[in-house]
Design an enzyme around this catalytic site. Sequence first.
Site, PDB file in Angstrom:
ATOM      1  N   ARG A 244       7.076   1.386 -11.061  1.00 56.97           N
ATOM      2  CA  ARG A 244       6.179   1.264 -10.039  1.00 56.97           C
ATOM      3  C   ARG A 244       6.768   1.586  -8.567  1.00 56.97           C
ATOM      4  O   ARG A 244       8.005   1.273  -8.257  1.00 56.97           O
ATOM      5  CB  ARG A 244       5.651  -0.413  -9.765  1.00 56.97           C
ATOM      6  CG  ARG A 244       4.533  -0.681 -10.492  1.00 56.97           C
ATOM      7  CD  ARG A 244       3.150   0.098 -10.233  1.00 56.97           C
ATOM      8  NE  ARG A 244       1.982  -0.100 -11.045  1.00 56.97           N
ATOM      9  CZ  ARG A 244       2.050   0.563 -11.973  1.00 56.97           C
ATOM     10  NH1 ARG A 244       2.795   1.308 -12.186  1.00 56.97           N
ATOM     11  NH2 ARG A 244       0.740   0.091 -12.615  1.00 56.97           N
ATOM     12  N   GLU A 273       0.810   5.894  -2.913  1.00 54.11           N
ATOM     13  CA  GLU A 273       0.232   6.731  -3.637  1.00 54.11           C
ATOM     14  C   GLU A 273      -1.268   6.957  -3.334  1.00 54.11           C
ATOM     15  O   GLU A 273      -2.026   6.043  -3.085  1.00 54.11           O
ATOM     16  CB  GLU A 273       0.097   6.428  -5.226  1.00 54.11           C
ATOM     17  CG  GLU A 273       1.551   6.418  -5.763  1.00 54.11           C
ATOM     18  CD  GLU A 273       1.724   6.035  -7.213  1.00 54.11           C
ATOM     19  OE1 GLU A 273       0.562   5.859  -7.883  1.00 54.11           O
ATOM     20  OE2 GLU A 273       2.814   5.806  -7.755  1.00 54.11           O
ATOM     21  N   HIS A 291       2.991   9.979 -11.081  1.00 53.02           N
ATOM     22  CA  HIS A 291       2.493   9.071 -11.495  1.00 53.02           C
ATOM     23  C   HIS A 291       1.753   9.450 -12.995  1.00 53.02           C
ATOM     24  O   HIS A 291       0.771   8.993 -13.068  1.00 53.02           O
ATOM     25  CB  HIS A 291       1.603   8.213 -10.697  1.00 53.02           C
ATOM     26  CG  HIS A 291       1.707   6.520 -11.346  1.00 53.02           C
ATOM     27  ND1 HIS A 291       1.462   5.625 -10.459  1.00 53.02           N
ATOM     28  CD2 HIS A 291       1.792   6.032 -12.693  1.00 53.02           C
ATOM     29  CE1 HIS A 291       1.332   4.364 -11.155  1.00 53.02           C
ATOM     30  NE2 HIS A 291       1.601   5.031 -12.521  1.00 53.02           N
TER      31      HIS A 291
HETATM   32  C1  MLT Z   1       0.560   1.774 -16.132  1.00 54.88           C
HETATM   33  O1  MLT Z   1       0.679   0.996 -15.351  1.00 54.88           O
HETATM   34  O2  MLT Z   1      -0.254   1.806 -17.162  1.00 54.88           O
HETATM   35  C2  MLT Z   1       1.207   3.248 -15.874  1.00 54.88           C
HETATM   36  O3  MLT Z   1       1.729   3.181 -14.580  1.00 54.88           O
HETATM   37  C3  MLT Z   1      -0.267   4.281 -15.815  1.00 54.88           C
HETATM   38  C4  MLT Z   1      -1.241   4.332 -14.516  1.00 54.88           C
HETATM   39  O4  MLT Z   1      -1.217   3.295 -13.826  1.00 54.88           O
HETATM   40  O5  MLT Z   1      -1.957   5.226 -14.602  1.00 54.88           O
END
Ligand code: MLT
Length: 325
Positions: A244, A273, A291
């Site tokens: 993150r 983001e 990401h």
């Molecule tokens: C997640 O937490 O599942 C990943 O970071 C993928 C996302 O957020 O798209």
Amino acid sequence: MGRVAVTDGMDEKAIEMITDNGHDVVVKHYTEEELLSGVLADFDAVVVRSATKLTRDVINSSVNKETGLKFIGRAGVGVDNIDIEAATENSIVVCNTPRASTKSVVEMTIAHLLASCRNITTADRRLRDGVWAKKELVGTELSGKSLGLIGYGRIAQGVGNIAKALGMDLHAYDPYVPKEIAKRNNCKLHNDVDSIFRMCTHVSIHCNLTEETYHLVNSSRINLMPGVGDDGIHCGNHLVNCARGGIIDETAALEAIKSGQLSSLALDVFEIEPATSNPLFDNENFHGTPHIGAATKEAQARIGIEMASLVIETLNGNKPKTSLN
Ligand code: MLT
């Protein structure tokens, strides 16, 4: 029949599963204003990824006496975009799919680690610029170096297992993981974060973003990193984050790259983001991806099927077995 909003996209087969069970699915991304105006109160369930922020105000606007949300599904792992407390207060069940993307994120992390140490992205840029930089681009091996894992859950353990096979020594910091798990994987579990940075030339982030982990990687910790591998090779220091944004202080990391304390920074996740402009982008020792750690056909199919089953179970009047509240 239930109504389901899918706001950040979902695998087509998963959508079919829900509609085949007699429910209506609307695939549409809503703006913050639309969410705050209560657009989700027309739905029984919403499935989000990370782009839709379900804040307390949004959740409070998504319920009313007769209708309103009963289920929030996070098609993925991280739930930092959902106010679970507010959902619980409004009797909304929250579920995620914590295992479905593990393999994909593990592979992404290893890809970034290897790309960092073998200058893959710089080499590609040089090649496209017509420069044959064979002499300039001398990398270092991962073998013989120490990898520090911040957070030692499923993804970190997967990364560790591959890193071990590549010849790295493993260190981890995770106050919530039993010592036996680390021992079984030949990984040294540390009681404090600083000792990871003191020991490791390579550090990879695998924890959640919380108040406790915000800017956990800061300039004083980066400055502890040794720059020399266990094998005596001056390999520099390398940071990877596929967990993150916000856990690494990007400004501090950029300063450390400029000073030479950090040889590379590889990010799949950013403090802000979508990251369409960022001071890091002008630095060659940074490379990044938007990401996409979980963005594989396999992970999205698994996530979709798991999430569709949870939605269907809830709309059939049952409480899902694996809810977060
Ligand atoms: C997640 O937490 O599942 C990943 O970071 C993928 C996302 O957020 O798209």
